[in-house]
Motif scaffolding. Structure first.
Motif: not given
Length: 456
Positions: A153-176
């Motif tokens: 059996s299983a139970r939730t130890l820690e639910a997903a309550n945040s997200a991480s990753g690259p910011q859109q503006l720096p990524q936009l500058a990199t792609d440009v």
């Protein structure tokens, strides 16, 4: 200098010559990079932790629960990413997607002990968190109801309550930046390839060598498109000092460098007076060279040389239509009213002649503008002159076109004695001086390179 250096220099010249094409490709690369960044924004990742545990029945039947849990952890990782678990999470996932699409966004990994992590990606933090929790909850529900492994059996130890990753503006500058760099590389390659296939002549030496005639002067030209703009050019043309000196040297070679009184000149076979006459030939496919003759006449008139600019019969009348209109109009004073011409401070007379007859004139210099068809050049019946020069734009014509124009002039009894180059390439360091010199009407003094005979 090594061959590699020469190739690089020629490649850079090709890029400079096709600068607009290069810039367009670079801008296109930047736009593609920006569009990619907007349409495919950076994904964010959220993680939930699930703890596994054995049921009470399994604990009573197994001698060592720790060993059993270690052997089952790999199986549970597979089950957490299986089709039934993902299908059960689909109703709680946004945006709507298929099981394979959800599988590509979900990653299940074992952690220390009996803990596994469920990670999912999304375009926004809310999407990533919702997807992660949906898969984790579906996995827990599957173990409780449909799992063939009943002892886990299983139970939730820690639910997903945040997200991480690259910011859109720096990524936009990199792609440009990446798009611009890719565009620059592609543009460089395209410009070099186009330049190697392009047979149009750019350098002065290449232009002069095509027909064996020297370059007499090279200067930037205007490109008037209407009669008023042509009239303004003829009235107000003032070249820069370096180009003015080039035109002055040319006038010296023609023998018309100083104001003089000339005997009347008749174009119907009468004996010519003291006026110097020159025909400036250009090709219809090279519109930039059309202004060379008018600028030469306007400059000579500004130096106080009585000058006549003649627009005669043309092989392509459409090219010179606006110029003919400007020259046929009555002279205008500075306030826009018609002027008698006697008060003009520039001794420039404008004539439109539809045959080879030129009436008497007291001009010291006669400039005749003639345009030939580049595909089948044929000299029209126009005013005969002492000298014929060819007007060429840098990068505007090929050697074959210039040779055909020279042959057409020769068939009419005219010898091309020199070349005027319009809009020379700034990177061109050649002079276009061939061993064949312009033959003026008067013998020019030559520079003494040795001690005179009388002094020996």
């Amino acid at each position: 200098m090594s061959q590699q250096d020469l190739d690089m220099r020629s490649s850079l010249k090709a890029v400079r010559r096709h600068g607009k094409l290069f810039a367009a490709i670079v801008v296109l690369g930047i736009l593609i990079g920006a569009a990619y960044a907007v349409l495919r924004p950076p994904t964010l990742t959220s993680t939930a932790l699930v703890v596994l545990q054995q049921t009470n029945t399994a604990q009573n039947n197994q001698a060592s629960s720790a060993d059993t849990l270690d052997s089952e952890i790999g199986t549970q990782v597979v089950i957490a990413g299986s089709y039934p678990v993902l299908a059960g999470a689909l109703p709680h996932v946004s945006p709507a997607m298929t099981v394979p699409q959800l599988a590509s966004r979900v990653k299940v990994q074992p952690l220390a002990g009996s803990i596994i992590s469920v990670s999912a990606t999304g375009k926004t933090a809310a999407q990533a968190e919702a997807t992660t929790n949906a898969v984790a909850n579906s996995y827990i529900a599957y173990l409780a109801t449909d799992s063939p492994v009943k002892q886990m059996s299983a139970r939730t130890l820690e639910a997903a309550n945040s997200a991480s990753g690259p910011q859109q503006l720096p990524q936009l500058a990199t792609d440009v930046l990446l798009g611009g760099a890719a565009g620059a590389l592609i543009g460089f390659t395209v410009c070099v390839a186009v330049s190697r296939k392009d047979r149009r002549l750019v350098g002065r030496d290449a232009i002069a060598g095509s027909i064996g005639a020297p370059v007499l002067a090279s200067l930037p030209v205007a490109r008037p498109s209407s009669a008023p703009s042509w009239a303004k050019l003829l009235a107000d043309y003032q070249p820069a000092a370096v180009h003015a000196w080039g035109l002055t040297r040319m006038l010296h070679q023609l023998g018309a460098a100083a104001p003089r009184a000339a005997a009347p000149r008749a174009g119907d076979g009468a004996e010519a007076g003291e006026a110097v006459s020159v025909t400036v030939l250009s090709l219809a496919s090279d519109p930039g060279a059309l202004a060379l003759g008018p600028q030469l006449a306007a400059f000579a008139a500004a130096q106080g040389i009585p000058t006549v600019l003649v627009i005669g019969p043309q092989q392509d009348m459409n090219v010179t239509a606006a110029l003919r209109t400007a020259c046929a109009a009555p002279p205008q004073s500075r306030d826009g009213s018609a002027d008698s011409g006697e008060s003009s401070h520039k001794p420039l007379q404008l004539l439109v002649v539809d045959d080879d007859k030129l009436g008497p004139t007291d001009a010291a210099l006669i400039v005749v503008v003639t345009v030939l068809d580049s595909r089948a050049p044929l000299m029209p019946q126009t005013v005969a002159t002492d000298t014929t020069v060819l007007g060429v734009s840098a990068g505007g014509t090929t050697a074959d076109q210039l040779a055909r124009a020279a042959v057409a002039a020769d068939a009419d009894g005219r010898e091309v004695s020199g070349i005027l180059v319009a809009d020379p390439d700034p990177a061109d360091q050649s002079s276009g001086r061939t061993t064949r010199l312009l033959a003026p009407r008067r013998q020019l003094p030559s520079r003494v390179h040795d001690v005179p005979t009388e002094a020996r």
